[in-house]
Write a protein that holds these residues in place. Structure first.
Motif, PDB file in Angstrom:
ATOM      1  N   LEU A 150       0.753  -1.341  -0.037  1.00  0.00           N
ATOM      2  CA  LEU A 150       0.047   0.190  -0.043  1.00  0.00           C
ATOM      3  C   LEU A 150       0.922   1.490   0.172  1.00  0.00           C
ATOM      4  O   LEU A 150       1.979   1.303   0.572  1.00  0.00           O
ATOM      5  CB  LEU A 150      -0.780   0.088   1.310  1.00  0.00           C
ATOM      6  N   HIS A 151       0.154   2.337  -0.556  1.00  0.00           N
ATOM      7  CA  HIS A 151       0.944   3.807  -0.539  1.00  0.00           C
ATOM      8  C   HIS A 151       0.127   4.780  -0.306  1.00  0.00           C
ATOM      9  O   HIS A 151      -1.164   4.573  -0.313  1.00  0.00           O
ATOM     10  CB  HIS A 151       1.867   4.023  -1.739  1.00  0.00           C
ATOM     11  N   ALA A 152       0.690   5.827   0.618  1.00  0.00           N
ATOM     12  CA  ALA A 152      -0.241   6.687   0.855  1.00  0.00           C
ATOM     13  C   ALA A 152       0.628   8.101   0.731  1.00  0.00           C
ATOM     14  O   ALA A 152       1.856   8.254   0.756  1.00  0.00           O
ATOM     15  CB  ALA A 152      -0.706   6.711   2.469  1.00  0.00           C
ATOM     16  N   ARG A 153      -0.274   9.213   0.621  1.00  0.00           N
ATOM     17  CA  ARG A 153       0.278  10.815   0.605  1.00  0.00           C
ATOM     18  C   ARG A 153      -0.501  11.472   1.377  1.00  0.00           C
ATOM     19  O   ARG A 153      -1.869  11.243   1.276  1.00  0.00           O
ATOM     20  CB  ARG A 153       0.567  10.985  -0.757  1.00  0.00           C
ATOM     21  N   PHE A 170       4.348  14.416   2.407  1.00  0.00           N
ATOM     22  CA  PHE A 170       4.703  13.188   2.868  1.00  0.00           C
ATOM     23  C   PHE A 170       4.054  12.137   2.244  1.00  0.00           C
ATOM     24  O   PHE A 170       3.002  11.958   1.745  1.00  0.00           O
ATOM     25  CB  PHE A 170       3.834  13.116   4.478  1.00  0.00           C
ATOM     26  N   THR A 171       5.178  10.979   1.936  1.00  0.00           N
ATOM     27  CA  THR A 171       4.524   9.785   1.376  1.00  0.00           C
ATOM     28  C   THR A 171       5.122   8.754   2.182  1.00  0.00           C
ATOM     29  O   THR A 171       6.098   8.543   2.857  1.00  0.00           O
ATOM     30  CB  THR A 171       4.847   9.640  -0.056  1.00  0.00           C
ATOM     31  N   ALA A 172       4.236   7.522   1.940  1.00  0.00           N
ATOM     32  CA  ALA A 172       4.637   6.378   2.714  1.00  0.00           C
ATOM     33  C   ALA A 172       4.140   5.047   1.788  1.00  0.00           C
ATOM     34  O   ALA A 172       3.421   4.932   1.079  1.00  0.00           O
ATOM     35  CB  ALA A 172       3.839   6.179   4.095  1.00  0.00           C
ATOM     36  N   THR A 215       2.854  -6.823  11.418  1.00  0.00           N
ATOM     37  CA  THR A 215       3.668  -5.523  11.518  1.00  0.00           C
ATOM     38  C   THR A 215       4.432  -5.655  10.078  1.00  0.00           C
ATOM     39  O   THR A 215       4.747  -6.607   9.522  1.00  0.00           O
ATOM     40  CB  THR A 215       4.820  -5.393  12.497  1.00  0.00           C
ATOM     41  N   ASP A 216       4.400  -4.451   9.169  1.00  0.00           N
ATOM     42  CA  ASP A 216       4.682  -4.214   7.926  1.00  0.00           C
ATOM     43  C   ASP A 216       5.973  -3.104   7.769  1.00  0.00           C
ATOM     44  O   ASP A 216       5.850  -2.341   8.820  1.00  0.00           O
ATOM     45  CB  ASP A 216       3.878  -3.885   6.927  1.00  0.00           C
ATOM     46  N   SER A 217       7.032  -3.502   7.005  1.00  0.00           N
ATOM     47  CA  SER A 217       8.069  -2.292   7.011  1.00  0.00           C
ATOM     48  C   SER A 217       7.439  -1.074   6.162  1.00  0.00           C
ATOM     49  O   SER A 217       6.478  -1.225   5.370  1.00  0.00           O
ATOM     50  CB  SER A 217       9.227  -3.129   6.300  1.00  0.00           C
ATOM     51  N   ALA A 218       7.943  -0.203   6.156  1.00  0.00           N
ATOM     52  CA  ALA A 218       7.527   1.128   5.852  1.00  0.00           C
ATOM     53  C   ALA A 218       8.668   1.957   5.223  1.00  0.00           C
ATOM     54  O   ALA A 218       9.570   2.102   6.103  1.00  0.00           O
ATOM     55  CB  ALA A 218       6.408   1.974   6.442  1.00  0.00           C
ATOM     56  N   ASN A 219       8.678   2.650   4.080  1.00  0.00           N
ATOM     57  CA  ASN A 219       9.439   3.629   3.525  1.00  0.00           C
ATOM     58  C   ASN A 219       8.797   5.110   3.444  1.00  0.00           C
ATOM     59  O   ASN A 219       7.692   5.165   2.967  1.00  0.00           O
ATOM     60  CB  ASN A 219       9.877   3.331   2.106  1.00  0.00           C
ATOM     61  N   TYR A 220       9.332   6.012   4.150  1.00  0.00           N
ATOM     62  CA  TYR A 220       8.785   7.443   4.090  1.00  0.00           C
ATOM     63  C   TYR A 220       9.798   8.401   3.407  1.00  0.00           C
ATOM     64  O   TYR A 220      10.759   8.400   3.444  1.00  0.00           O
ATOM     65  CB  TYR A 220       8.579   7.902   5.552  1.00  0.00           C
ATOM     66  N   ASN A 221       9.040   9.320   2.741  1.00  0.00           N
ATOM     67  CA  ASN A 221       9.745  10.515   2.100  1.00  0.00           C
ATOM     68  C   ASN A 221       8.880  11.574   2.752  1.00  0.00           C
ATOM     69  O   ASN A 221       7.536  11.702   2.622  1.00  0.00           O
ATOM     70  CB  ASN A 221       9.630  10.360   0.559  1.00  0.00           C
ATOM     71  N   HIS A 230      14.418  10.779   3.709  1.00  0.00           N
ATOM     72  CA  HIS A 230      13.934   9.384   3.554  1.00  0.00           C
ATOM     73  C   HIS A 230      14.378   8.633   4.534  1.00  0.00           C
ATOM     74  O   HIS A 230      15.496   8.956   5.199  1.00  0.00           O
ATOM     75  CB  HIS A 230      14.656   8.950   2.184  1.00  0.00           C
ATOM     76  N   SER A 231      13.346   7.699   5.034  1.00  0.00           N
ATOM     77  CA  SER A 231      13.426   7.228   6.276  1.00  0.00           C
ATOM     78  C   SER A 231      12.672   5.996   6.163  1.00  0.00           C
ATOM     79  O   SER A 231      11.908   5.404   5.308  1.00  0.00           O
ATOM     80  CB  SER A 231      12.985   7.905   7.386  1.00  0.00           C
TER      81      SER A 231
END
Length: 380
Positions: A150-153, A170-172, A215-221, A230-231
């Motif tokens: 999934l992706h979000a902004r 913010f995006t994830a 629990t899922d991993s997440a990439n953030y911008n 980026h985290s």
């Protein structure tokens, strides 16, 4: 989609091919597919920690659109309505945004969520309620692997780590596959296909749920004051709940065709108790046809346990009354002698002549009428 309308339509379509249902006995295979309607899912503790930017923790719900589900099963019927089966399942849904988030309600997004796994089901068929279809209920437990991609902004301004994030700042992207405990409840019906013994059409509703968080991993911008960061972080996803409508087929191996109805033997023809023997004009001798009739009367006298046999002779009106009386007696005596020859005891036979009285076909005097030249055999 209106589930009630779908069930009514399936029932109407199945009516022309319905047959008397036979209990599922032995091994069977099943398969089905249909729409999947998921409920909103909890998104818990979407977290990010990135040095000077501080920390982010927000929660809400993920929305999903109507997707696809399919299943294949291998089962065994015990012949008394109970069935047990192992089932492989697959679900695919597209993300449809987010709602009810803390800090901001303005999160858009998409992606997909897939679920696949194995369920063990117990079911019960209500055989005998209707010749048209067989209702059934069931429950199941098992394990599902849930894959979130999934992706979000953010679509509205919200605060993060002392900074204000403008829309799109913010995006994830979340990703992960987790095995979870799953359970389901099933209610539906099957319709037999008479042309193929053991084959049935099925339609059912299923509620499928999973337990526990994953629990899922997440990439953030993150974009703050013109700087991009980026985290990595994590996100907890809550239980899933799915409403499923499944249409399918089931084949029960080794089912013989329904036995053909046993033909009912027709009742035996009633045995005649009166026979007519006809004579030529002015004759008391028996013809071949007369002998056949007398033989039939003799045989049937034994079948109906006859105790007395009347042999009555008659003539037409072509002779004098005195002559006709003697001729009628001679004719009766000829028939009686033939009965004896065919095994009828003589003492059971009574002989009587009626001359030209009791005409079968009424005529005037002096008429040669074949139907009146007769002897009647009556079994008592």
């Amino acid at each position: 989609m209106n589930f009630r309308r779908a069930l009514v339509a399936a029932t109407i379509l199945a009516m022309p091919i319905a047959a008397s249902a036979q209990p599922v006995t032995g091994i069977y295979l099943g398969a089905g597919a249909g729409p999947d309607i998921p409920l909103n899912q909890d998104v818990k503790n979407l977290q990010l920690t990135n040095g000077a930017l501080g920390g982010l923790s927000t929660s809400g719900k993920a929305k999903f659109g109507v997707g696809f589900t399919g299943q294949a099963s291998l089962g065994y019927g015990f012949g008394n309505g109970l069935r047990a089966e192992v089932e492989g399942v697959y679900l695919n849904n597209k993300g449809n945004g987010f709602t009810d988030f803390t800090r901001t309600n303005g999160l858009a997004g998409g992606g997909t969520q897939q679920k696949y796994g194995v369920m063990v089901n117990g079911l019960y068929d209500f055989n005998g309620l209707s010749p048209m279809f067989v209702p059934y209920v069931g429950v199941g437990v098992g394990a599902l692997w849930v894959n979130d991609d999934l992706h979000a902004r953010n679509t509205s301004t919200f605060s993060y780590g002392g900074n204000t994030l403008t829309p799109g700042g913010f995006t994830a992207q979340t990703n992960g596959t987790t095995a979870v405990f799953a359970y389901q409840a099933i209610v539906g019906f099957s319709v037999p296909v008479p042309s193929v013994p053991g084959l049935a059409l099925t339609a059912d509703y299923r509620f499928l749920g999973t337990a526990g968080n994953r629990t899922d991993s997440a990439n953030y911008n993150v974009s703050v004051s013109g700087q991009n960061f980026h985290s990595y972080g994590r996100v907890q996803m809550g239980p899933t709940y799915d409403n499923q409508i499944m249409f399918g087929v089931r084949y029960n191996f080794g089912q013989a065709p329904a036995p053909a109805p046993v033909p009912v033997a027709p009742p035996p023809a009633p045995i005649a108790k009166s026979y007519l023997v006809f004579f030529d004009w002015d004759k008391a001798t028996l013809t071949d046809r007369a002998r056949q009739i007398i033989a039939e009367a003799a045989a049937n006298s034994k079948k109906v346990q006859t105790t007395r046999i009347e042999v009555n002779g008659y003539t037409d009106t072509s002779g004098t009354p005195k002559y006709n009386m003697g001729l009628s007696i001679r004719r009766a005596q000829a028939v009686a002698a033939e009965l004896v020859r065919n095994g009828v005891p003589k003492q059971e036979i009574s002989i009587q002549g009626f001359g030209d009285t009791h005409l079968l076909v009424p005529t005037g005097p002096g008429v040669r009428e074949p139907q009146n030249r007769r002897v009647e055999i009556i079994l008592h």
